[in-house]
Design an enzyme around this catalytic site. Structure first.
Site, PDB file in Angstrom:
ATOM      1  CG  HIS A  87      92.862  34.450  73.867  1.00 32.11           C
ATOM      2  ND1 HIS A  87      92.495  35.674  73.360  1.00 32.11           N
ATOM      3  CD2 HIS A  87      93.705  33.918  72.962  1.00 32.11           C
ATOM      4  CE1 HIS A  87      93.111  35.872  72.207  1.00 32.11           C
ATOM      5  NE2 HIS A  87      93.841  34.813  71.939  1.00 32.11           N
TER       6      HIS A  87
ATOM      7  CB  SER B  61      76.163  27.505  67.082  1.00 28.08           C
ATOM      8  OG  SER B  61      77.037  26.622  66.417  1.00 28.08           O
TER       9      SER B  61
ATOM     10  CG  ASP C 103      79.619  32.038  71.618  1.00 27.70           C
ATOM     11  OD1 ASP C 103      80.469  31.164  71.806  1.00 27.70           O
ATOM     12  OD2 ASP C 103      78.721  31.949  70.783  1.00 27.70           O
TER      13      ASP C 103
END
Length: 813
Positions: A225, A597, A174
């Site tokens: 991040h 998702s 991801d």
């Protein structure tokens, strides 16, 4: 194939940038995007090249040496070096760049070439098995553990919430993760860390110190991040307070709070590339994850001989061979048929449902009428408005967007409220602005978040979104976004029409039709308190539908897709405050998100619970358990419904697969259907129109020479026949994973088909197996799919198998 542009990021140790510090690798994203864009003008492309030699997984399986031993490492390096030598010996320097070496599940590499001539050289080179062009990849909670019965019926059986999922690692391919999020706080992990086979590593960088991998997060490689909602849904710890914009929405938990998380960044806010995802999967399986959660995929059917043979599908096949369950989002292309983007029978494809939690808001009009809508909003402008529309009883003037904009602006642009430029700010200031939900929203060229931004810039008190009469009664997308300005979305055409009628009758216009007095008034109430209706799950309109297709010609396949359904709409999920996503979520620790998702990590988490309960079960057994125990009806026996374009219809297996996940039953299924790598190869060899040599080039092994295997014979917990002519015999094998039992089989026949099964009743001992022979006899030509069910009823368990049949002809001739 339409996908959003993504930058290459190192996820594998053999990337040519593998010596780059992680922070620099992340920082270089924008530079790489610039490079890719410029090279695109020169027709430069990336290709994934598979070689004939075996990867490390195949060799290590045969030679029985452990992957951390020297022999394994030496062979892995040898494969990578061979790739380098191969390229150097065939291509001139400067005409290519090696991006990755795939070494564990596939033996191959990703290479960036500058011309068709270079590609031609590779195609003709000895030792090359297959070449595929790289394609782009798209990205496709507080209440759901209770809604699914997990907290009351599953966690207690596994030692409580904190222990549920213990010993299982879920790998997430991801966009990254925020290690400081409360959903990933360290928990007691010494027993887990001493017993797990997981050997992954944590790559430190800015905002991700080495100490971030301290028990809950056990692996994180090469990511920025970014947002990582999926990990919190699958394995976030129990009882985390969900506080957004200062409001407490309750507590959140993952499905398997005791499971561990490993993250492999290969997706960005704007998408990614298949070559990156393949590298991430390769690394995750090599590291030893038990389950892979993949909330991304192509937005259309890949080109080539078969959708089942694109490199990602092949990589996932070998992941299954290695014992790793792969859970993938079905896609967000619904409610249109054949819109699934997860194709192969070895992948567990997940549909999305709406839960019974509603955030209903209300607008009160000056004439005393009130209408319900949706939208969670907060007044963050006290310096302008010292009272919130969600408090007190003060009404605001209402104005249509077109009446407070310059008259020469484009009507559709004004009505959708996407741009502050046309608005006359002194006229719009302090009013509730009426905007219209148009086709722009459906095609994602407009968004509700952009409306909120426009309202903020023009100083409006809030906004109301109504349906365009030309659009119909479709469900509005994105209605549950947490907005930082009071708002309500009127999904109902009747409410929209009533609002416009009230507005028009209370607005005074001059001779030119321009509004000069705004007498219509309204106020928006507080929509932040959840309402739990107790209703059964409903298939979300956006959730991609079957039938599955086997190639870009949209020829349907003997495969049921999706496989199973889980909650996916308006899910509270962990979010990184520094995420590059929607700016209205930026700075928050939680976001309310919808999509398949979001459904995918629910299934990944429940799979972790099953894996904990049955550690020796393979991916096929876990998928079978989830499918055969899924719910097709609500608690009162009424059929589960699905949102279509303009109405609710009875859901079919092409909407929700085997049904809505029932976690408490899935951990004790009674019977399971097993399928292994050799069965999947036999399936591929039986795909109509697919050359057997093409299969051998793709999977590296020859097709079986004995037996007449049809695709519908693959031993899955469903039967799909995409082209029934006359009659067809189908074989299934069941294995008993419970105590000795006696089963009676009941058939609900699809329309136009007579179905018989032998035996109709059978006894089966513990760990025993039984062969079932089904005969499908067409009784009338339907030229459409019809659906039925095979129900195996035992004393202790009920096992359900969906049937989907397309009768092309009732005659064999």
């Amino acid at each position: 194939m339409r996908f959003k542009l993504g930058a290459k990021e190192n996820v594998h140790m053999h990337d040519q940038r593998s010596n780059m510090p992680p922070l620099m690798a992340a920082f270089s994203t924008s530079l790489i995007c610039f490079t890719v864009i410029n090279l695109a003008f020169a027709k430069a492309k990336v290709y994934m090249v598979l070689m004939e030699d075996e990867p490390t997984f195949s060799v290590s399986s045969k030679q029985k040496y452990h992957r951390v031993e020297n022999d394994y490492i030496v062979y892995k390096e040898k494969i990578s070096n061979r790739h380098t030598i191969f390229l150097e010996s065939h291509l001139r320097k400067g005409s290519y760049t090696k991006l990755y070496s795939y070494t564990h599940l596939l033996n191959g590499f990703a290479v960036h070439v500058t011309s068709e001539e270079v590609l031609g050289t590779l195609r003709n080179a000895t030792g090359v098995r297959l070449i595929h062009e790289d394609v782009k990849i798209e990205k496709l909670t507080t209440h759901t553990p209770d809604f699914l019965g997990i907290s009351t019926h599953v966690w207690p059986r596994l030692g409580g919430a904190e222990s549920s999922g213990e010993g299982v690692v879920i790998g997430f391919v991801d966009t990254g993760i925020n290690p400081d999020h409360p959903s990933f706080v360290t928990s007691s992990s010494s027993r887990f860390l001493n017993s797990t086979k997981f050997k992954g590593k944590c790559t430190s960088g800015e905002q991700f110190p080495s100490t971030a991998c301290n028990g809950k997060i056990v692996g994180a490689q090469y990511f920025a991040h970014g947002a990582m909602a999926n990990a919190s849904i699958a394995a976030g710890i129990n009882n985390v307070s969900v506080i957004v914009n200062g409001f407490d929405y309750g507590t959140a938990s993952g499905m398997a709070p005791g499971a561990r998380i490993a993250v492999y960044k290969a997706i960005y806010a704007f998408g990614g590339y298949m070559s990156d995802v393949v590298a991430a999967v390769d690394q995750a399986v090599e590291d030893g994850v038990d389950i892979l959660s993949l909330s991304a995929g192509p937005s259309s059917v890949p080109s080539g001989d078969s959708a089942f043979l694109n490199v990602l599908e092949l990589q996932l096949l070998f992941a299954i061979k290695a014992g790793v369950l792969v859970v993938q989002a079905a896609g967000n292309g619904g409610p249109f048929s054949s819109s699934v983007i997860s194709f192969s029978p070895w992948i567990t494809s997940v549909a999305a449902s709406i839960t019974d939690r509603k955030y209903n808001n209300t607008i009160l009009l000056g004439n005393g009428q009130s209408y319900s809508g949706s939208g969670i909003s907060h007044n963050l402008y006290p310096k302008y408005f010292n009272h919130s529309p969600t408090e007190g009883e003060i009404n605001y003037q209402v104005a249509a967007a077109a009446d407070v904009c310059v008259r020469n602006a484009t009507t559709i642009t004004i009505d959708s409220c996407q741009n502050p430029e046309p608005f006359i700010r002194p006229l719009a200031y302090g009013k509730l602005i009426i905007c219209t939900y148009t086709f722009e929203y459906e095609y994602e060229s407009a968004s509700i978040a952009a409306v909120a931004d426009t309202m903020k810039q023009i100083g409006a008190a809030g906004f109301i979104i109504t349906l365009d009469p030309n659009f119909g009664s479709a469900v509005i997308k994105g209605t549950m976004v947490t907005l930082q300005i009071p708002a309500i979305i009127l999904n109902d055409m009747q409410a929209s029409s009533a609002l416009w009628e009230y507005y028009n009758s209370n607005t005074v216009r001059d001779m030119r039709g321009q509004a000069i007095i705004f007498a219509a008034k309204a106020r928006i109430l507080d929509g932040r308190q959840a309402i739990y209706t107790g209703q059964a799950p409903v298939v979300a309109s956006y959730s991609s539908r079957g039938p599955d297709v086997q190639n870009a010609l949209m020829q349907t396949a003997d495969v049921l897709k999706p496989n199973v359904m889980a909650p996916g709409s308006s899910i509270w999920a962990a979010w990184s405050p520094d995420s590059d996503g929607d700016k209205y979520i930026k700075g928050q620790n939680f976001a309310l998100i919808s999509g398949t998702s979001m459904a995918t990590p629910h299934i990944a988490g429940i799979a972790a619970l099953i894996k904990q309960k049955h550690p020796k079960w393979g991916p096929d057994a876990i998928t079978s358990a989830m499918m055969t125990t899924a719910d097709r009806t609500d608690p009162l026996g009424a059929p589960i419904l699905a949102e279509s374009l303009n109405e609710l219809t009875e859901a079919t297996p092409f909407d929700f697969g085997a049904g809505s996940i029932n976690a408490s039953q899935a951990i004790k299924p009674g019977l399971i259907f097993n399928a292994t790598f050799k069965h999947y190869v036999a399936f591929l060899c039986a795909v109509p129109g697919l050359d057997r040599e093409a299969v051998k080039r793709a999977v590296g092994v020859s097709c079986p020479t004995k037996g007449k295997f049809k695709c519908s014979d693959l031993n899955t917990a469903s039967v799909t026949i995409s082209n029934l002519v006359g009659k067809r015999k189908v074989i299934r094998y069941v294995k008993n994973v419970s105590d000795k039992d006696k089963y009676t089989i009941h058939i609900k026949e699809p329309l136009g088909v007579n179905v018989t099964v032998v035996p109709e009743t059978f006894k089966i001992k513990r760990r025993g197996s039984r062969r079932l022979r089904l005969l499908f006899q067409a009784t009338e030509t339907t030229n459409a799919y019809t659906f039925g069910e095979m129900v195996l009823k035992g004393k202790q368990h009920t096992v359900r198998v969906p049937l989907a049949v397309y009768v092309a002809s009732a005659s064999n001739s």
